[in-house]
Motif scaffolding. Structure first.
Motif, PDB file in Angstrom:
ATOM      1  N   LEU A  79       0.819  -1.205   0.000  1.00  0.00           N
ATOM      2  CA  LEU A  79       0.000   0.000   0.000  1.00  0.00           C
ATOM      3  C   LEU A  79       0.860   1.265   0.000  1.00  0.00           C
ATOM      4  CD1 LEU A  79      -2.794   1.305   0.144  1.00  0.00           C
ATOM      5  CD2 LEU A  79      -2.602   1.196   2.623  1.00  0.00           C
ATOM      6  N   ASN A  80       1.876   1.300   0.849  1.00  0.00           N
ATOM      7  CA  ASN A  80       2.758   2.463   0.879  1.00  0.00           C
ATOM      8  C   ASN A  80       3.535   2.616  -0.432  1.00  0.00           C
ATOM      9  OD1 ASN A  80       1.990   3.215   3.445  1.00  0.00           O
ATOM     10  ND2 ASN A  80       3.617   2.039   4.435  1.00  0.00           N
ATOM     11  N   LEU A  82       2.477   1.670  -3.395  1.00  0.00           N
ATOM     12  CA  LEU A  82       1.554   2.184  -4.410  1.00  0.00           C
ATOM     13  C   LEU A  82       1.275   3.668  -4.207  1.00  0.00           C
ATOM     14  CD1 LEU A  82      -0.989  -0.764  -4.696  1.00  0.00           C
ATOM     15  CD2 LEU A  82       0.770  -0.098  -6.325  1.00  0.00           C
ATOM     16  N   LEU A  83       1.161   4.088  -2.954  1.00  0.00           N
ATOM     17  CA  LEU A  83       0.935   5.510  -2.693  1.00  0.00           C
ATOM     18  C   LEU A  83       2.135   6.364  -3.112  1.00  0.00           C
ATOM     19  CD1 LEU A  83      -0.868   5.381   0.775  1.00  0.00           C
ATOM     20  CD2 LEU A  83      -1.869   5.903  -1.451  1.00  0.00           C
ATOM     21  N   LEU A  84       3.337   5.907  -2.783  1.00  0.00           N
ATOM     22  CA  LEU A  84       4.531   6.630  -3.220  1.00  0.00           C
ATOM     23  C   LEU A  84       4.666   6.627  -4.738  1.00  0.00           C
ATOM     24  CD1 LEU A  84       7.197   5.609  -0.587  1.00  0.00           C
ATOM     25  CD2 LEU A  84       6.306   7.887  -1.023  1.00  0.00           C
ATOM     26  N   ALA A  86       2.173   6.530  -6.863  1.00  0.00           N
ATOM     27  CA  ALA A  86       1.184   7.481  -7.385  1.00  0.00           C
ATOM     28  C   ALA A  86       1.668   8.918  -7.221  1.00  0.00           C
ATOM     29  CB  ALA A  86      -0.151   7.281  -6.677  1.00  0.00           C
ATOM     30  N   LEU A  87       2.306   9.201  -6.101  1.00  0.00           N
ATOM     31  CA  LEU A  87       2.855  10.534  -5.884  1.00  0.00           C
ATOM     32  C   LEU A  87       3.944  10.847  -6.907  1.00  0.00           C
ATOM     33  CD1 LEU A  87       3.023  13.057  -4.000  1.00  0.00           C
ATOM     34  CD2 LEU A  87       4.851  11.843  -2.838  1.00  0.00           C
TER      35      LEU A  87
END
Length: 101
Positions: A79-80, A82-84, A86-87
């Protein structure tokens, strides 16, 4: 009134409320906007923006490799990661989009 004005009246304010608020009652915003436009119009600013765009693109690509490596080694959760990712994708999009004239 013609039909085009009536049709576009749904999207634009017919009473020009927004234009009046941002130009007449808030002159500080207009002055700040003019100052920022003059700074951005200079040749040095264009060179600096181009340099920042190149650096942003390069660093985001290196960041992608780092995120992938951290996810494979298990030090970063899915999850982290994927979030990074996306950023970093957002940063890369802002750097690579075409400039509007």
């Amino acid at each position: 009134m013609n039909a085009s004005y009536e049709h576009n009246g749904r999207f634009d304010s017919n009473s020009r409320i927004f234009e009046g608020y941002y130009t007449e009652s808030a002159p500080e915003i207009g002055k700040l906007r003019n100052a920022l436009e003059s700074i951005c119009a200079s040749e040095k600013a264009r060179t600096a923006f181009s340099t920042l765009r190149v650096l942003g693109t390069a660093l985001s690509l290196v960041g992608f490799v780092g995120v992938i490596g951290a996810m494979e080694s298990g030090s970063l959760s899915l999850l982290n990661g994927l979030l990074l990712g996306a950023l970093l994708l957002g940063v890369e999009y802002l750097c690579l989009r075409r400039r509007r004239s």
